[in-house]
Every structure is written in structure tokens, then in C-alpha cells.
Design a protein around this motif. Sequence first.
Motif, PDB file in Angstrom:
ATOM      1  N   ASP A  33       0.800  -1.223   0.000  1.00  0.00           N
ATOM      2  CA  ASP A  33       0.000   0.000   0.000  1.00  0.00           C
ATOM      3  C   ASP A  33       0.837   1.280   0.000  1.00  0.00           C
ATOM      4  O   ASP A  33       0.329   2.364   0.204  1.00  0.00           O
ATOM      5  CB  ASP A  33      -0.995   0.018   1.166  1.00  0.00           C
ATOM      6  CG  ASP A  33      -0.363  -0.240   2.516  1.00  0.00           C
ATOM      7  OD1 ASP A  33       0.793   0.178   2.736  1.00  0.00           O
ATOM      8  OD2 ASP A  33      -1.015  -0.871   3.364  1.00  0.00           O
ATOM      9  N   THR A  34       2.140   1.162  -0.281  1.00  0.00           N
ATOM     10  CA  THR A  34       3.036   2.318  -0.270  1.00  0.00           C
ATOM     11  C   THR A  34       4.019   2.241  -1.440  1.00  0.00           C
ATOM     12  O   THR A  34       4.597   1.184  -1.684  1.00  0.00           O
ATOM     13  CB  THR A  34       3.832   2.375   1.050  1.00  0.00           C
ATOM     14  OG1 THR A  34       2.905   2.367   2.155  1.00  0.00           O
ATOM     15  CG2 THR A  34       4.686   3.617   1.139  1.00  0.00           C
ATOM     16  N   ILE A  48      -1.418   4.753   0.036  1.00  0.00           N
ATOM     17  CA  ILE A  48      -2.749   4.716  -0.550  1.00  0.00           C
ATOM     18  C   ILE A  48      -3.783   4.759   0.564  1.00  0.00           C
ATOM     19  O   ILE A  48      -3.735   3.965   1.510  1.00  0.00           O
ATOM     20  CB  ILE A  48      -2.939   3.461  -1.418  1.00  0.00           C
ATOM     21  CG1 ILE A  48      -1.902   3.445  -2.541  1.00  0.00           C
ATOM     22  CG2 ILE A  48      -4.356   3.411  -1.983  1.00  0.00           C
ATOM     23  CD1 ILE A  48      -1.865   2.165  -3.318  1.00  0.00           C
ATOM     24  N   CYS A  79      -2.286  10.994  -8.363  1.00  0.00           N
ATOM     25  CA  CYS A  79      -2.678  10.874  -6.958  1.00  0.00           C
ATOM     26  C   CYS A  79      -3.274  12.185  -6.465  1.00  0.00           C
ATOM     27  O   CYS A  79      -2.781  13.258  -6.805  1.00  0.00           O
ATOM     28  CB  CYS A  79      -1.479  10.507  -6.085  1.00  0.00           C
ATOM     29  SG  CYS A  79      -0.770   8.890  -6.442  1.00  0.00           S
ATOM     30  N   THR A  88     -11.125  13.095  -2.034  1.00  0.00           N
ATOM     31  CA  THR A  88     -10.883  11.643  -2.049  1.00  0.00           C
ATOM     32  C   THR A  88     -11.940  10.953  -1.200  1.00  0.00           C
ATOM     33  O   THR A  88     -12.662  11.604  -0.443  1.00  0.00           O
ATOM     34  CB  THR A  88      -9.500  11.291  -1.455  1.00  0.00           C
ATOM     35  OG1 THR A  88      -9.547  11.461  -0.026  1.00  0.00           O
ATOM     36  CG2 THR A  88      -8.390  12.149  -2.041  1.00  0.00           C
ATOM     37  N   GLN A 105      -5.440   9.111  -2.709  1.00  0.00           N
ATOM     38  CA  GLN A 105      -6.174   8.196  -3.573  1.00  0.00           C
ATOM     39  C   GLN A 105      -5.498   8.291  -4.938  1.00  0.00           C
ATOM     40  O   GLN A 105      -5.288   9.392  -5.453  1.00  0.00           O
ATOM     41  CB  GLN A 105      -7.641   8.608  -3.663  1.00  0.00           C
ATOM     42  CG  GLN A 105      -8.499   7.636  -4.439  1.00  0.00           C
ATOM     43  CD  GLN A 105      -9.980   8.015  -4.396  1.00  0.00           C
ATOM     44  OE1 GLN A 105     -10.367   9.056  -3.867  1.00  0.00           O
ATOM     45  NE2 GLN A 105     -10.814   7.153  -4.957  1.00  0.00           N
ATOM     46  N   CYS A 106      -5.127   7.142  -5.515  1.00  0.00           N
ATOM     47  CA  CYS A 106      -4.314   7.147  -6.732  1.00  0.00           C
ATOM     48  C   CYS A 106      -4.957   6.349  -7.859  1.00  0.00           C
ATOM     49  O   CYS A 106      -5.668   5.363  -7.609  1.00  0.00           O
ATOM     50  CB  CYS A 106      -2.933   6.576  -6.430  1.00  0.00           C
ATOM     51  SG  CYS A 106      -2.020   7.533  -5.196  1.00  0.00           S
ATOM     52  N   ASP A 112      -8.962   3.365 -10.146  1.00  0.00           N
ATOM     53  CA  ASP A 112      -8.547   3.537  -8.752  1.00  0.00           C
ATOM     54  C   ASP A 112      -7.718   2.327  -8.327  1.00  0.00           C
ATOM     55  O   ASP A 112      -8.194   1.186  -8.355  1.00  0.00           O
ATOM     56  CB  ASP A 112      -9.791   3.681  -7.872  1.00  0.00           C
ATOM     57  CG  ASP A 112      -9.494   4.041  -6.433  1.00  0.00           C
ATOM     58  OD1 ASP A 112      -8.409   3.685  -5.916  1.00  0.00           O
ATOM     59  OD2 ASP A 112     -10.363   4.658  -5.803  1.00  0.00           O
ATOM     60  N   ALA A 114      -6.669   1.366  -5.416  1.00  0.00           N
ATOM     61  CA  ALA A 114      -7.183   0.683  -4.228  1.00  0.00           C
ATOM     62  C   ALA A 114      -8.324  -0.271  -4.577  1.00  0.00           C
ATOM     63  O   ALA A 114      -8.428  -1.357  -3.994  1.00  0.00           O
ATOM     64  CB  ALA A 114      -7.638   1.695  -3.186  1.00  0.00           C
TER      65      ALA A 114
END
Length: 148
Positions: A33-34, A48, A79, A88, A105-106, A112, A114
Motif C-alpha cells: 500500500d506504499t 494509498i 494521486c 478523495t 487516492q491514486c 482507482d 485501491a
Amino acid sequence: MKLAASVLILVTFVAPPAFAEMVGQGANVTDGDTFDLAMPDHMVKIRICGIDAPEGGRPGSREAWAALSALVHGKTVRCIQVGQPPGTVCDHRSRSTNRDRIVAQCFVDGQDIAVELVRNGNACDWQKFSGGHYQSLTGGKACAGKRE
């Protein structure tokens, strides 16, 4: 003195946000998540928002890392920092930074990131920060017993 104070007030209210929307190339992926976002003049670490992936050494951590890498590495990533326009899913729930990372949020090709990670089971929906957004879109799992 009055002029200097007026200029300071004007700059305070007119200056654009520090980050807001960022566009760059997905670079080093730290975990599921990074990742680093390489922009023309600098690089930022992105966390994220609204999801959580297994930490290194935990079951599923390698798969989560690989999934995020496949989504972002070498690709153009857009992002939006939490709390900045146009907004976001994590606004009013999450801080805009966390441990020297920009929480955002990317998207890649309008998708998206995520959503894809939760849909594929590589991350869970951290409802405290997403409001259940990712679980409702994907049917993926919610994070259980998350720390504060």
C-alpha cells in the motif's frame, strides 16, 4: 509593518495547497500500500488511503507487493492527497500525511488502484478511513481489528 502583515495574510489565503493533485511515474514499491511517485522535480512517498495490505513477512505480503508493483511501476500515476481538491474517499476520515508519506487516492489509466487491490484480495478495505467505499464497490473484505 501593515503592508508586510497584509502580504502575509494574502499569501496565507491565496497560496495553492502544497500537493493536491500529483502526476508522476510509479517507482519503488515499499509494500502493498506504499510506493514512490517520481515527478519531474522531486519524489514523494505515497500511502494509498482507505486500504491496508499485509506488512512485510506476513502471509500475503509478497503477493500484495507484486500486485501494487504491477499496477504502478513505470506507469503514469495520478494521486490526489487527502483533504485536497477535487477530494478523495478518505476526506474527513484520514490525515493527509502519515509517517513522512503523502496519504492519497491514486489512479492509473483512470482506474482507482485501491479498488483493484481490494477486488483482487491483495488489500482490505480499511473502513475507518474509506467509509466502506472499497468493500461496497468490490465485495472485497474489510480489515478486521485494525489498530488506531
